[in-house]
Design a protein around this motif. Structure first.
Motif, PDB file in Angstrom:
ATOM      1  N   ARG A   1       0.813  -1.229   0.000  1.00  0.00           N
ATOM      2  CA  ARG A   1       0.000   0.000   0.000  1.00  0.00           C
ATOM      3  C   ARG A   1       0.840   1.270   0.000  1.00  0.00           C
ATOM      4  N   LEU A   2       2.170   1.145  -0.042  1.00  0.00           N
ATOM      5  CA  LEU A   2       3.050   2.307   0.039  1.00  0.00           C
ATOM      6  C   LEU A   2       3.554   2.706  -1.341  1.00  0.00           C
ATOM      7  N   CYS A   3       3.441   3.991  -1.670  1.00  0.00           N
ATOM      8  CA  CYS A   3       3.965   4.538  -2.916  1.00  0.00           C
ATOM      9  C   CYS A   3       4.772   5.788  -2.584  1.00  0.00           C
ATOM     10  N   VAL A   4       6.065   5.752  -2.905  1.00  0.00           N
ATOM     11  CA  VAL A   4       6.964   6.858  -2.589  1.00  0.00           C
ATOM     12  C   VAL A   4       7.410   7.521  -3.889  1.00  0.00           C
ATOM     13  N   THR A   5       7.172   8.818  -4.006  1.00  0.00           N
ATOM     14  CA  THR A   5       7.619   9.600  -5.159  1.00  0.00           C
ATOM     15  C   THR A   5       8.858  10.392  -4.765  1.00  0.00           C
ATOM     16  N   VAL A   6       9.929  10.238  -5.538  1.00  0.00           N
ATOM     17  CA  VAL A   6      11.189  10.910  -5.225  1.00  0.00           C
ATOM     18  C   VAL A   6      11.115  12.365  -5.685  1.00  0.00           C
ATOM     19  N   HIS A   7      11.249  13.287  -4.719  1.00  0.00           N
ATOM     20  CA  HIS A   7      11.231  14.716  -5.006  1.00  0.00           C
ATOM     21  C   HIS A   7      12.614  15.354  -4.906  1.00  0.00           C
ATOM     22  N   ARG A   8      13.512  14.734  -4.119  1.00  0.00           N
ATOM     23  CA  ARG A   8      14.834  15.314  -3.905  1.00  0.00           C
ATOM     24  C   ARG A   8      15.889  14.210  -3.980  1.00  0.00           C
ATOM     25  N   TRP A   9      17.154  14.636  -4.156  1.00  0.00           N
ATOM     26  CA  TRP A   9      18.275  13.701  -4.252  1.00  0.00           C
ATOM     27  C   TRP A   9      19.360  14.122  -3.272  1.00  0.00           C
ATOM     28  N   TRP A  10      20.106  13.151  -2.765  1.00  0.00           N
ATOM     29  CA  TRP A  10      21.235  13.450  -1.885  1.00  0.00           C
ATOM     30  C   TRP A  10      22.439  12.600  -2.319  1.00  0.00           C
ATOM     31  N   ASP A  11      23.633  13.080  -1.979  1.00  0.00           N
ATOM     32  CA  ASP A  11      24.878  12.488  -2.468  1.00  0.00           C
ATOM     33  C   ASP A  11      25.492  11.586  -1.403  1.00  0.00           C
ATOM     34  N   PRO A  12      25.668  10.280  -1.687  1.00  0.00           N
ATOM     35  CA  PRO A  12      26.295   9.380  -0.714  1.00  0.00           C
ATOM     36  C   PRO A  12      27.824   9.420  -0.773  1.00  0.00           C
ATOM     37  N   ALA A  13      28.377  10.258  -1.652  1.00  0.00           N
ATOM     38  CA  ALA A  13      29.839  10.384  -1.764  1.00  0.00           C
ATOM     39  C   ALA A  13      30.222  11.847  -1.943  1.00  0.00           C
ATOM     40  N   PRO A  14      29.839  12.718  -0.994  1.00  0.00           N
ATOM     41  CA  PRO A  14      30.191  14.136  -1.128  1.00  0.00           C
ATOM     42  C   PRO A  14      31.690  14.333  -0.966  1.00  0.00           C
ATOM     43  N   PRO A  15      32.263  15.351  -1.605  1.00  0.00           N
ATOM     44  CA  PRO A  15      33.705  15.554  -1.514  1.00  0.00           C
ATOM     45  C   PRO A  15      34.143  15.861  -0.088  1.00  0.00           C
ATOM     46  N   LEU A  16      35.270  15.265   0.313  1.00  0.00           N
ATOM     47  CA  LEU A  16      35.829  15.538   1.632  1.00  0.00           C
ATOM     48  C   LEU A  16      36.703  16.781   1.624  1.00  0.00           C
ATOM     49  N   GLY A  17      37.219  17.154   0.470  1.00  0.00           N
ATOM     50  CA  GLY A  17      38.191  18.226   0.414  1.00  0.00           C
ATOM     51  C   GLY A  17      39.583  17.699   0.744  1.00  0.00           C
ATOM     52  N   ALA A  18      40.572  18.547   0.581  1.00  0.00           N
ATOM     53  CA  ALA A  18      41.946  18.142   0.867  1.00  0.00           C
ATOM     54  C   ALA A  18      42.132  17.910   2.360  1.00  0.00           C
ATOM     55  N   ALA A  19      42.931  16.901   2.692  1.00  0.00           N
ATOM     56  CA  ALA A  19      43.203  16.566   4.093  1.00  0.00           C
ATOM     57  C   ALA A  19      44.704  16.541   4.324  1.00  0.00           C
ATOM     58  N   ASP A  20      45.143  17.270   5.340  1.00  0.00           N
ATOM     59  CA  ASP A  20      46.550  17.275   5.725  1.00  0.00           C
ATOM     60  C   ASP A  20      46.881  15.928   6.375  1.00  0.00           C
ATOM     61  N   PRO A  21      47.889  15.206   5.887  1.00  0.00           N
ATOM     62  CA  PRO A  21      48.239  13.920   6.511  1.00  0.00           C
ATOM     63  C   PRO A  21      48.507  14.030   8.010  1.00  0.00           C
ATOM     64  N   GLU A  22      49.020  15.175   8.454  1.00  0.00           N
ATOM     65  CA  GLU A  22      49.239  15.341   9.892  1.00  0.00           C
ATOM     66  C   GLU A  22      47.918  15.335  10.643  1.00  0.00           C
ATOM     67  N   SER A  23      46.901  15.946  10.064  1.00  0.00           N
ATOM     68  CA  SER A  23      45.568  15.921  10.685  1.00  0.00           C
ATOM     69  C   SER A  23      45.025  14.498  10.721  1.00  0.00           C
ATOM     70  N   LEU A  24      45.286  13.729   9.656  1.00  0.00           N
ATOM     71  CA  LEU A  24      44.831  12.343   9.627  1.00  0.00           C
ATOM     72  C   LEU A  24      45.558  11.504  10.672  1.00  0.00           C
ATOM     73  N   ARG A  25      46.838  11.784  10.892  1.00  0.00           N
ATOM     74  CA  ARG A  25      47.561  11.062  11.949  1.00  0.00           C
ATOM     75  C   ARG A  25      46.954  11.363  13.318  1.00  0.00           C
ATOM     76  N   ARG A  26      46.633  12.620  13.554  1.00  0.00           N
ATOM     77  CA  ARG A  26      45.985  12.961  14.834  1.00  0.00           C
ATOM     78  C   ARG A  26      44.622  12.288  14.932  1.00  0.00           C
ATOM     79  N   GLY A  27      43.907  12.238  13.810  1.00  0.00           N
ATOM     80  CA  GLY A  27      42.613  11.566  13.811  1.00  0.00           C
ATOM     81  C   GLY A  27      42.746  10.085  14.109  1.00  0.00           C
ATOM     82  N   LEU A  28      43.788   9.441  13.544  1.00  0.00           N
ATOM     83  CA  LEU A  28      44.007   8.024  13.795  1.00  0.00           C
ATOM     84  C   LEU A  28      44.342   7.769  15.269  1.00  0.00           C
ATOM     85  N   ALA A  29      45.146   8.639  15.861  1.00  0.00           N
ATOM     86  CA  ALA A  29      45.472   8.493  17.285  1.00  0.00           C
ATOM     87  C   ALA A  29      44.236   8.653  18.151  1.00  0.00           C
TER      88      ALA A  29
END
Length: 308
Positions: free
Chosen positions: A115-143
């Motif tokens: 009984r359910l009918c869904v009409t798609v009105h909008r779209w969203w991105d499952p792979a939006p850009p992360l932008g450039a990442a400083d490896p030093e920031s990634l090391r801190r993130g890993l820690a």
């Protein structure tokens, strides 16, 4: 009541029986689903129904074959249509309007079952850009990630030795043979709609591709490409349809919003700890499995960045 949404109404026929009318709702769909949703209408089958999510398998040779219908507050996988119900009483509950016995279909900008009918009105991105990442920031993130994981109550669903350890080591050292062999053994390993081995691979593939691009580590992206080719080749015959679709999405760098939030946290653009804890709450072990994969993928990216 939101625009474009008509709630279920019950009317009584002349024999005093209650007739349930179709439930119409608007939806926001992942752009990964655009080919399937905008194609001519084709039949589908209902694989599973839960209060916050239902899964439809489209009869098509192309991926994604499985489409997730989810409520607004549910986990949002990269193959999801968020159903915009305006619930009048109580929490949203897809199980109240769907069952596994219902006929289903997808196409012409819509998806429906029972009984359910869904009409798609909008779209969203499952792979939006992360932008450039400083490896030093990634090391801190890993820690920081190491500290959170050490005290987290939830753990992955598989033993972290054996093939899991071999996969992580192969990605770090650049041994494609070791990584491929371990990945082949992990596909479909573990119970559930998305086995733990698949969730680990999803987290790893997304992290190596997305963080590799962000950190300027092309070797990590190249490695992820070859590993993804192996995983997607075996996915259809080695695991569940739902999990196979998620592996195909991960191979393209597409992920749930919970995973994407952790990736943004690792780059330093968002608070990391809240994102990690939200991911850990996903499923019984799925969140912890995905987090293991993200950790392994980030570790490999940093090694490949240091030794291109």
């Amino acid at each position: 009541m939101s625009v474009g949404t008509r709630l279920e109404r019950r009317t009584t026929g002349k024999w005093g029986r209650t007739r349930r009318q179709t439930v119409f709702a608007g939806g926001a769909a992942s752009v990964a689903l655009r080919p399937a949703v905008q194609a001519p209408r084709r039949p589908a089958r209902v694989l599973a129904v839960f209060p916050a999510a239902a899964y439809l398998e489209v009869r098509s040779g192309a991926e994604p074959r499985v489409i997730a219908l989810v409520t607004p507050d549910a986990v949002r996988p990269p193959n999801a249509i968020v159903v915009g119900f305006a619930w009048q009483a109580g929490p949203a509950d897809l199980a109240a309007v769907l069952s596994c016995d219902d006929e289903a279909w997808v196409g012409e900008g819509m998806a429906g079952a029972g009984r359910l009918c869904v009409t798609v009105h909008r779209w969203w991105d499952p792979a939006p850009p992360l932008g450039a990442a400083d490896p030093e920031s990634l090391r801190r993130g890993l820690a920081a990630l190491d500290e959170i994981i050490a005290t987290a109550p939830r753990r992955p669903g598989l033993d972290l030795g054996g093939d899991a350890a071999r996969l992580a080591a192969g990605c770090r050292t650049g041994s494609l043979a070791d990584a491929v062999t371990a990945a082949e053994r992990l596909i479909g390993l573990g119970p559930g709609l998305t086995p733990s081995g698949d969730d680990m691979l999803c987290g790893l593939l997304v992290a190596m591709r997305r963080l590799g691009h962000a950190a300027g580590a092309p070797r990590a992206v190249w490695f992820a490409d070859w590993l993804a080719a192996t995983v997607t080749y075996h996915a259809r015959t080695s695991t569940t349809p739902i999990s196979a679709t998620l592996l195909h999405c991960a191979a393209r760098g597409e992920a749930s919003r919970e995973v994407l939030a952790v990736l943004h946290g690792l780059t330093g653009r968002r608070p990391l700890a809240p994102a990690v804890h939200r991911l850990l709450e996903v499923g019984h072990t799925s969140g912890a499995d995905l987090l293991w994969g993200i950790h392994a993928g980030l570790s490999a990216v940093l090694v490949h960045w240091e030794r291109p």
